[in-house]
Design a protein around this motif. Structure first.
Motif, PDB file in Angstrom:
ATOM      1  N   LEU A 123       0.628  -1.243  -0.200  1.00  0.00           N
ATOM      2  CA  LEU A 123      -0.037   0.175   0.061  1.00  0.00           C
ATOM      3  C   LEU A 123       0.872   1.360   0.016  1.00  0.00           C
ATOM      4  O   LEU A 123       1.701   1.662   0.767  1.00  0.00           O
ATOM      5  N   PHE A 124       0.814   2.010  -1.102  1.00  0.00           N
ATOM      6  CA  PHE A 124       1.507   3.238  -1.186  1.00  0.00           C
ATOM      7  C   PHE A 124       0.708   4.500  -0.641  1.00  0.00           C
ATOM      8  O   PHE A 124      -0.544   4.438  -1.155  1.00  0.00           O
ATOM      9  N   THR A 125       1.093   5.172   0.213  1.00  0.00           N
ATOM     10  CA  THR A 125       0.507   6.092   0.899  1.00  0.00           C
ATOM     11  C   THR A 125       0.941   7.794   0.694  1.00  0.00           C
ATOM     12  O   THR A 125       2.084   7.850   0.492  1.00  0.00           O
ATOM     13  N   TYR A 126      -0.020   8.696   0.485  1.00  0.00           N
ATOM     14  CA  TYR A 126       0.349  10.188   0.386  1.00  0.00           C
ATOM     15  C   TYR A 126      -0.518  10.837   1.348  1.00  0.00           C
ATOM     16  O   TYR A 126      -1.320  10.420   1.828  1.00  0.00           O
ATOM     17  N   GLY A 127       0.019  12.157   1.361  1.00  0.00           N
ATOM     18  CA  GLY A 127      -0.624  13.021   2.684  1.00  0.00           C
ATOM     19  C   GLY A 127      -1.864  13.547   2.113  1.00  0.00           C
ATOM     20  O   GLY A 127      -2.620  13.887   2.821  1.00  0.00           O
ATOM     21  N   SER A 128      -1.996  13.532   0.716  1.00  0.00           N
ATOM     22  CA  SER A 128      -3.452  13.892   0.245  1.00  0.00           C
ATOM     23  C   SER A 128      -3.822  13.499  -1.126  1.00  0.00           C
ATOM     24  O   SER A 128      -2.749  12.781  -1.530  1.00  0.00           O
ATOM     25  N   GLU A 129      -4.924  13.529  -1.869  1.00  0.00           N
ATOM     26  CA  GLU A 129      -4.947  13.021  -3.022  1.00  0.00           C
ATOM     27  C   GLU A 129      -4.245  13.839  -3.964  1.00  0.00           C
ATOM     28  O   GLU A 129      -4.109  14.848  -4.029  1.00  0.00           O
ATOM     29  N   GLY A 130      -3.911  13.063  -5.114  1.00  0.00           N
ATOM     30  CA  GLY A 130      -3.215  13.616  -6.134  1.00  0.00           C
ATOM     31  C   GLY A 130      -2.990  12.632  -7.474  1.00  0.00           C
ATOM     32  O   GLY A 130      -3.487  11.511  -7.483  1.00  0.00           O
ATOM     33  N   ASN A 131      -2.397  13.088  -8.300  1.00  0.00           N
ATOM     34  CA  ASN A 131      -2.410  12.522  -9.760  1.00  0.00           C
ATOM     35  C   ASN A 131      -1.063  11.738  -9.451  1.00  0.00           C
ATOM     36  O   ASN A 131       0.040  12.569  -9.429  1.00  0.00           O
ATOM     37  N   HIS A 132      -0.676  10.601 -10.191  1.00  0.00           N
ATOM     38  CA  HIS A 132       0.238   9.731 -10.016  1.00  0.00           C
ATOM     39  C   HIS A 132       0.390   8.689 -11.011  1.00  0.00           C
ATOM     40  O   HIS A 132      -0.755   8.504 -11.878  1.00  0.00           O
ATOM     41  N   THR A 133       1.632   8.588 -11.536  1.00  0.00           N
ATOM     42  CA  THR A 133       1.708   7.475 -12.287  1.00  0.00           C
ATOM     43  C   THR A 133       2.678   6.407 -11.973  1.00  0.00           C
ATOM     44  O   THR A 133       3.921   6.576 -11.385  1.00  0.00           O
ATOM     45  N   TYR A 134       2.493   5.216 -12.167  1.00  0.00           N
ATOM     46  CA  TYR A 134       3.260   3.977 -11.567  1.00  0.00           C
ATOM     47  C   TYR A 134       3.857   3.143 -12.979  1.00  0.00           C
ATOM     48  O   TYR A 134       3.207   3.186 -14.112  1.00  0.00           O
ATOM     49  N   VAL A 135       4.953   2.577 -12.706  1.00  0.00           N
ATOM     50  CA  VAL A 135       5.332   2.045 -13.860  1.00  0.00           C
ATOM     51  C   VAL A 135       5.986   0.705 -13.371  1.00  0.00           C
ATOM     52  O   VAL A 135       5.768   0.371 -12.161  1.00  0.00           O
ATOM     53  N   MET A 136       6.247  -0.335 -14.066  1.00  0.00           N
ATOM     54  CA  MET A 136       6.846  -1.584 -13.857  1.00  0.00           C
ATOM     55  C   MET A 136       8.272  -1.846 -13.828  1.00  0.00           C
ATOM     56  O   MET A 136       8.974  -2.828 -14.361  1.00  0.00           O
ATOM     57  N   ASP A 144      -1.980  -5.879 -10.168  1.00  0.00           N
ATOM     58  CA  ASP A 144      -3.192  -5.187 -10.277  1.00  0.00           C
ATOM     59  C   ASP A 144      -2.815  -3.708  -9.430  1.00  0.00           C
ATOM     60  O   ASP A 144      -2.123  -3.671  -8.476  1.00  0.00           O
ATOM     61  N   ILE A 145      -2.963  -2.714 -10.255  1.00  0.00           N
ATOM     62  CA  ILE A 145      -2.562  -1.298  -9.500  1.00  0.00           C
ATOM     63  C   ILE A 145      -3.946  -0.477  -9.246  1.00  0.00           C
ATOM     64  O   ILE A 145      -4.788  -0.421 -10.425  1.00  0.00           O
ATOM     65  N   VAL A 146      -4.308  -0.550  -8.027  1.00  0.00           N
ATOM     66  CA  VAL A 146      -5.589   0.115  -7.605  1.00  0.00           C
ATOM     67  C   VAL A 146      -5.305   1.334  -6.951  1.00  0.00           C
ATOM     68  O   VAL A 146      -4.969   1.694  -5.940  1.00  0.00           O
ATOM     69  N   TYR A 147      -5.994   2.408  -7.665  1.00  0.00           N
ATOM     70  CA  TYR A 147      -6.187   3.957  -6.953  1.00  0.00           C
ATOM     71  C   TYR A 147      -7.203   3.891  -6.346  1.00  0.00           C
ATOM     72  O   TYR A 147      -8.286   3.784  -6.698  1.00  0.00           O
ATOM     73  N   VAL A 148      -7.116   4.610  -4.862  1.00  0.00           N
ATOM     74  CA  VAL A 148      -7.909   4.684  -4.059  1.00  0.00           C
ATOM     75  C   VAL A 148      -7.978   6.073  -3.625  1.00  0.00           C
ATOM     76  O   VAL A 148      -6.863   6.844  -3.125  1.00  0.00           O
ATOM     77  N   GLY A 149      -9.181   6.762  -3.470  1.00  0.00           N
ATOM     78  CA  GLY A 149      -9.358   8.179  -3.062  1.00  0.00           C
ATOM     79  C   GLY A 149      -9.347   8.281  -1.749  1.00  0.00           C
ATOM     80  O   GLY A 149      -9.446   7.434  -0.817  1.00  0.00           O
ATOM     81  N   SER A 150      -9.201   9.507  -1.172  1.00  0.00           N
ATOM     82  CA  SER A 150      -8.950   9.873   0.300  1.00  0.00           C
ATOM     83  C   SER A 150     -10.438   9.387   0.964  1.00  0.00           C
ATOM     84  O   SER A 150     -10.407   9.139   2.246  1.00  0.00           O
ATOM     85  N   ASP A 151     -11.595   8.806   0.265  1.00  0.00           N
ATOM     86  CA  ASP A 151     -12.965   8.697   0.834  1.00  0.00           C
ATOM     87  C   ASP A 151     -12.680   7.229   0.807  1.00  0.00           C
ATOM     88  O   ASP A 151     -13.849   6.723   1.454  1.00  0.00           O
ATOM     89  N   GLY A 152     -11.844   6.435   0.180  1.00  0.00           N
ATOM     90  CA  GLY A 152     -11.802   5.080   0.458  1.00  0.00           C
ATOM     91  C   GLY A 152     -12.446   4.379  -0.743  1.00  0.00           C
ATOM     92  O   GLY A 152     -12.444   3.188  -0.807  1.00  0.00           O
ATOM     93  N   THR A 153     -12.724   5.013  -1.742  1.00  0.00           N
ATOM     94  CA  THR A 153     -13.604   4.684  -3.016  1.00  0.00           C
ATOM     95  C   THR A 153     -12.267   4.177  -4.140  1.00  0.00           C
ATOM     96  O   THR A 153     -11.538   4.757  -4.286  1.00  0.00           O
ATOM     97  N   PRO A 175      -1.169   5.428 -14.816  1.00  0.00           N
ATOM     98  CA  PRO A 175      -1.885   6.665 -14.432  1.00  0.00           C
ATOM     99  C   PRO A 175      -2.948   6.608 -13.602  1.00  0.00           C
ATOM    100  O   PRO A 175      -3.843   5.629 -13.858  1.00  0.00           O
ATOM    101  N   GLY A 176      -3.352   7.499 -12.604  1.00  0.00           N
ATOM    102  CA  GLY A 176      -4.378   7.451 -11.753  1.00  0.00           C
ATOM    103  C   GLY A 176      -4.316   8.633 -10.875  1.00  0.00           C
ATOM    104  O   GLY A 176      -3.426   9.377 -10.685  1.00  0.00           O
ATOM    105  N   ARG A 177      -5.280   8.663 -10.176  1.00  0.00           N
ATOM    106  CA  ARG A 177      -5.515   9.737  -9.194  1.00  0.00           C
ATOM    107  C   ARG A 177      -6.068   9.069  -7.853  1.00  0.00           C
ATOM    108  O   ARG A 177      -7.212   8.204  -7.750  1.00  0.00           O
ATOM    109  N   GLY A 178      -5.409   9.460  -6.659  1.00  0.00           N
ATOM    110  CA  GLY A 178      -5.771   8.914  -5.351  1.00  0.00           C
ATOM    111  C   GLY A 178      -4.858   9.488  -4.271  1.00  0.00           C
ATOM    112  O   GLY A 178      -3.965  10.031  -4.504  1.00  0.00           O
ATOM    113  N   GLN A 179      -5.405   9.084  -3.114  1.00  0.00           N
ATOM    114  CA  GLN A 179      -4.340   9.094  -2.021  1.00  0.00           C
ATOM    115  C   GLN A 179      -3.475   7.896  -1.422  1.00  0.00           C
ATOM    116  O   GLN A 179      -2.674   8.065  -0.739  1.00  0.00           O
ATOM    117  N   TYR A 180      -4.245   6.718  -2.046  1.00  0.00           N
ATOM    118  CA  TYR A 180      -3.521   5.386  -1.775  1.00  0.00           C
ATOM    119  C   TYR A 180      -3.448   4.618  -3.021  1.00  0.00           C
ATOM    120  O   TYR A 180      -4.465   4.869  -3.946  1.00  0.00           O
TER     121      TYR A 180
END
Length: 208
Positions: A123-136, A144-153, A175-180
């Protein structure tokens, strides 16, 4: 300074460096293999709080992060229980995830990791929600790379297969957007019926 004095100083310096190395003082500045999962039984989860508390970069491995410095030992990682629910509150799946909560750990991610248990993840965590891009980067298995918002969705789910032999994993971007961002074994979400819009609860993540 005569030769005896120089030799004495050299011995002291070498001895001091040796002690620092043994103590692990240089670990943050040396790159090692990726995270190696702790396959011991999972502890009983504490009551979950939707969306977690505190909050990677490009995977397992964050594309724009600092140089990798995470230790390969599981003890350097906190672990949490991540549970996914559907709209009816039915549990779809649960994993024990190592927490990547520093730039170094987010950069290293699961690169050079040999395997993940079926019920394991990161689980990768950030201080707030934002746009990120993960690579392999340097991945030996698919995710499976799962982006989760600050509200847990759950906002976005990527199925990221292992890069073909000889290919640069940095070219495979998700790419995706989330806090987690939750990384689990490839097609874990499919096997458990997890979809975008489902809810994630994180037990054991300290608030900051």
């Amino acid at each position: 300074m005569n030769r005896t004095g120089i030799a004495f100083v050299a011995v002291v310096v070498v001895g001091t460096l040796g002690l620092l190395w043994v103590s692990g003082a240089f670990v943050p500045y040396t790159a090692g293999p990726g995270y190696q999962p702790d396959v011991s039984p999972s502890p009983s989860p504490s009551p979950a709080a939707a969306g977690g508390g505190t909050p990677t970069g490009d995977t397992g491995t964050d594309a724009g992060a600092a140089s990798p410095t995470a230790s390969p030992t599981p003890s350097r990682y906190e672990h949490v229980t991540v549970t996914v629910y559907d709209a009816n509150g039915t549990v779809l799946g649960e994993v024990r995830a190592a927490v990547a909560d520093t730039p170094e750990k987010r950069y290293t991610g699961l690169s050079d990791t040999e395997f993940l248990p079926e019920d394991g993840g990161m689980l990768f965590t950030y201080g707030s929600e934002g746009n990120h891009t993960y690579v392999m980067r340097e991945m030996d298995f698919g995710l499976d790379i799962v982006y989760v918002g600050s509200d847990g969705t759950i906002r976005t789910i990527h199925h990221a297969p292992e890069p073909p032999e000889g290919e640069d994993g940095n070219d495979y971007r998700y790419p995706g957007r989330g806090q987690y961002v939750l990384e689990v074994n490839l097609n874990w979400t499919t096997r458990n019926g997890v979809e975008e819009g489902d809810r994630v609860e994180i037990a054991g993540l300290d608030d900051t």
